[in-house]
Write an enzyme that holds these catalytic residues in place. Structure first.
Site, mmCIF file in Angstrom:
data_model
loop_
_atom_site.group_PDB
_atom_site.id
_atom_site.type_symbol
_atom_site.label_atom_id
_atom_site.label_comp_id
_atom_site.label_asym_id
_atom_site.label_seq_id
_atom_site.Cartn_x
_atom_site.Cartn_y
_atom_site.Cartn_z
ATOM 1 N N ASP A 74 -1.290 4.204 3.416
ATOM 2 C CA ASP A 74 -0.731 3.229 2.503
ATOM 3 C C ASP A 74 -1.441 2.012 2.334
ATOM 4 O O ASP A 74 -2.172 1.631 3.519
ATOM 5 C CB ASP A 74 0.736 3.117 2.722
ATOM 6 C CG ASP A 74 1.316 2.677 1.301
ATOM 7 O OD1 ASP A 74 0.719 2.118 0.501
ATOM 8 O OD2 ASP A 74 2.683 2.741 1.075
HETATM 9 C C1 BGC Z 1 2.675 1.276 -2.153
HETATM 10 C C2 BGC Z 1 2.310 2.890 -2.571
HETATM 11 C C3 BGC Z 1 1.255 2.491 -3.597
HETATM 12 C C4 BGC Z 1 0.116 1.611 -2.994
HETATM 13 C C5 BGC Z 1 -0.981 1.362 -3.800
HETATM 14 C C6 BGC Z 1 1.620 0.168 -1.667
HETATM 15 O O1 BGC Z 1 2.272 -0.965 -1.562
HETATM 16 O O2 BGC Z 1 3.810 1.403 -1.038
HETATM 17 O O3 BGC Z 1 3.253 3.559 -2.965
HETATM 18 O O4 BGC Z 1 0.800 3.633 -4.099
HETATM 19 O O5 BGC Z 1 0.627 0.171 -2.696
HETATM 20 O O6 BGC Z 1 -0.579 0.601 -4.843
#
Ligand code: BGC
Length: 782
Positions: A312
């Protein structure tokens, strides 16, 4: 194999069953970073397919630096979905792309822009390996569908799959080939802001929806220009953030992990999802990004997942804050060894992996495994055949916001609405001759219904409730805002400033309500009050809306409350007083049309709650599949499991939802087969009303006694059925070992003899009940 006997208590069947058990799963979370111990989860021994050959051939030509480049993902600067990058400007990132030091870009969009970036990689880097473009296509792309929690309320798997298919179509036309969806995190805590992004509290419903979404996004052939690689996220435990506070620690036992959290991930894997995303949280002391047991042993090993895992946003370096990694290098080492294949915005793979491999700290086989996985998905997407396959501006123009897109969005929006309460049939409203007041700032909003994850959508592009109401009626409709919900900025990265003081507007609302026959109050949360980083400690109506509601109620009791929200709300007062309550979530681009069609009866509501609504935030986490405890009560004395100041029961149970039609359930029958574990359960459903309607028939079981205690109820089947007035239909479910078994505390799937309850009905409080007994012995095939 051992056989079982089954006795349906209502019938004199006694029948043989066969056991099935899944292979053993190690429970130990091994976190040591031994460079030679990943071989079991590696993929090089898989059967040589054409793609594998191509991947291996390419891999053989790659330098270590180029390999590591594939494991590096940068965000474009266009839409930032995490803390802004600390270092490296756009120019440096573009240089890295040219040098083959980047495998993927997130947050770039639009056929033209993506083409430009793709060109940098394909035309400049030594091997011309195409980039994979990721984006959060969570509920639609430009045409916005209902938030995922709302879609889950449709319990309509075909409609959900179609919604994902349409999102893929629009997103791929804009150059994208990888979506960070579906989020399959189960959550029982309405305070957690991201419940809007999942399918609710139940692992069975969540698994079916995970499959539908993966199938919708990926289709049957990933290389087609309108299909997109999906991501099952966040692996794992993110939805169990303590106290519902985003990013918080998750601490769950084996039984909950295996029986509640993991099933939708497994279902997504089995549906062929090509990527997983790990998560920000720690789970039982190990940050998920560094959890070798979850990623390498379970997902890639036991489950045989051959796609890749992306971290993530920044979750690799956040292991330092967790107190799990001492330095950036250490964080990179832990993550890569644990099985995180791609680094999203931590920038530590690109900085340190080369040095770690050359110094012998990390074995190059770990790198090779990660790169193989990434390249495989790129081949499957057809990016090597045509890196610009998703960059067709003409197609982008034709598809974006097309009639098919809008029709699909409206279809699922109507199906997502849940009629929570309808005393004296206050709904549907007649279309003529009524004098209707509409109160609440959200009624006019064209922005809030787009929800939280609408990065690709134009702001203010939804139809508002007011627009919808005017479109479908000849009634006199007068609007006043009442109180303001918030002041100042709204947007993906801002905290909303909720109005808690300015009561101007209540008097006008009361005056209008007095002179109207019906009042439609559109209250709830702004679309930006749920989502990432938006947990709430108070889940009542935000700001001054409760006060407004009560003031209006004083002068006019004919109120229909239309709720807009991204989570279950604690609205006990409203339930006690307001005759009509419609749960309309954030429904996306066609929100106002969908709501108006339901209010006027052009569409008969059929949604059912995918999450329990509490009476009070103090009951949270509250969920239908709880354990009975040793003191379930109720008892005369105080010594039983309860609150002294609040009921144990929810306000609205999981699975609840009314219709303008009425349904009657009868004839619960249970029969079973002699050769295998196969219990057939049937019921007769009759529409006893004057109107056509749809009902979600739900089947729940309880395994009365288990070697690990079983929940008081578990959803194990559902069917959405449409019936005309007075029509009836027999509905049949088949329960096999899959539905009757469970994971024990060694992570093994077992089925045990004993008595099972069965309930069938229109919610988790279904009344039609029977039992059957499974005779035999427990056995595990190892
Ligand atoms: C979120 C993810 C997301 C990623 C990219 C993160 O902060 O937890 O779910 O896909 O950002 O935007």
């Amino acid at each position: 194999m051992r056989s079982f006997n089954v006795h349906a208590m209502t019938k004199k069947h006694s029948v043989l069953f066969i056991l099935l058990f899944l292979a053993s799963i190690s429970l130990l979370s091994i976190t040591a970073c031994n460079k030679n111990s990943v071989a079991s989860a590696m993929t090089e021994n898989k059967p040589e397919t054409a793609t594998t050959n191509k991947v291996n051939k390419l891999l053989a030509q790659m330098t270590l630096e180029e390999k590591i480049g594939q494991m590096n993902q940068y965000s474009n600067f266009f839409d930032v979905t995490g803390p802004a990058p600390k270092e490296g400007d756009a120019q440096q990132r573009y240089e890295h792309i040219k040098q083959g030091k980047v495998g993927s870009i997130l947050n770039a969009r639009g056929a033209k822009e993506v083409r430009e970036l793709q060109k940098l990689a394909v035309e400049n880097s030594r091997l011309g390996i195409p980039l994979i473009f990721g984006y959060d296509v969570i509920h639609g792309y430009k045409t916005t569908a209902p938030i995922p929690l709302a879609e889950a309320a449709s319990w309509d798997l075909k409609a959900i799959e179609n919604s994902a298919r349409l999102a893929a179509q629009e997103a791929t036309a804009a150059g994208l080939n990888w979506t960070f969806a579906p989020m399959v995190d189960i959550s029982r805590d309405a305070r957690w802001g991201r419940v809007m992004e999942g399918a609710g509290e139940d692992p069975y419903l969540g698994s079916r929806i995970a499959e539908a979404r993966v199938n919708g996004f990926q289709g049957k052939d990933l290389s087609l220009p309108h299909t997109i690689a999906a991501t099952a996220k966040h692996f794992a435990g993110y939805g169990f953030a303590e106290s519902g506070k985003d990013y918080n620690t998750a601490d769950v036992g084996t039984s909950t992990l295996y029986n509640i959290i993991l099933p939708p991930f497994k279902a997504a894997k089995e549906a062929g999802v090509r990527t997983f995303m790990n998560s920000f949280n720690e789970l039982n002391g190990i940050p998920a990004t560094g959890d070798r047991f979850l990623q390498r042993d379970l997902l890639k090993g036991e489950w045989g997942f051959d796609g890749f895992i992306v971290s993530d946003w920044g979750s690799i370096i956040e292991m330092k804050d967790h107190g799990y990694a001492a330095t950036d290098i250490h964080a990179a080492e832990i993550a890569v060894t644990a099985g995180s294949d791609m680094d999203m915005e931590s920038h530590v793979y690109i900085k340190y992996l080369k040095e770690m491999v050359t110094s012998g700290k990390i074995d190059v086989t770990i790198i090779d495994d990660a790169v193989r996985r990434i390249l495989r998905v790129k081949y499957e997407l057809g990016l090597f055949d045509d890196p610009y396959r998703y960059c067709d501006e003409k197609r982008e123009q034709e598809i974006t916001g097309s009639g098919e897109q809008l029709a699909g969005a409206l279809d699922i929006a109507k199906k997502s609405i849940v009629l929570l309460k309808n005393d004296n049939d206050i709904l549907p409203l007649s279309k003529q001759g009524k004098n209707i007041a509409v109160i609440g700032q959200l009624a006019e909003s064209k922005n809030s219904p787009l929800g939280n994850w609408r990065l690709g959508a134009e702001d203010h592009s939804a139809t508002s409730v007011m627009e919808g109401l005017k479109k479908y009626t000849g009634n006199t409709i007068t609007y006043t805002q009442g109180v303001e919900l918030y002041k100042g900025n709204e947007g993906f990265i801002f905290e909303l400033d909720i109005n808690k003081e300015d009561k101007t507007g209540i008097t006008e609302a009361v005056t209008l309500a007095k002179k109207s026959e019906i009042v439609i109050m559109v209250l709830g949360e702004h679309g930006y009050q749920s989502g990432e980083g938006r947990s709430r400690a108070d889940i009542g109506l935000p700001g001054l809306q409760q006060e407004l509601l009560e003031a209006v109620y004083e002068v006019n009791k004919n109120i229909v409350l239309v709720l807009n929200n991204g989570r279950p709300l604690a609205i006990e007062w409203a339930d006690n007083h307001i005759p009509g309550i419609l749960e309309a979530w954030q429904l996306g681009t066609t929100s106002g049309d969908a709501i108006a069609q339901v209010l006027y009866g052009d569409h008969n509501p059929s949604g059912k709650l995918p999450m329990t609504f509490p009476r009070d935030v103090g009951q949270v986490p509250i969920y239908y599949n709880y354990k009975n405890t040793g003191r379930p009560g109720p008892k005369d004395l105080v010594f039983w499991s309860h609150y002294t100041d609040q009921s144990n029961t929810p306000l609205y149970p999981f699975g609840h939802g009314l219709s303008y039609a009425d349904f009657q359930y009868s004839n619960l029958n249970i029969s079973s087969s002699v050769t295998e574990v196969k219990v057939t359960v049937s019921t007769t459903l009759r529409n006893i009303s004057q109107v056509t309607g749809e009902e979600v028939v739900q089947l729940y079981i309880r395994d009365q006694v288990g070697s690990v205690t079983r929940p008081v109820k578990e959803l194990k089947g559902f069917r959405k059925v449409q019936l005309d007035s007075n029509q009836e239909q027999e509905i049949e479910f088949v329960l096999t070992e899959k539905e009757l078994g469970f994971y024990n505390n060694q992570g093994k799937f077992i089925i045990e003899p004993g008595t099972f309850d069965i309930w069938i009905g229109g919610s988790s409080e279904a009344k039609l009940h029977s039992t059957f007994t499974l005779n035999g012995q427990t056995k595990s095939d190892e």
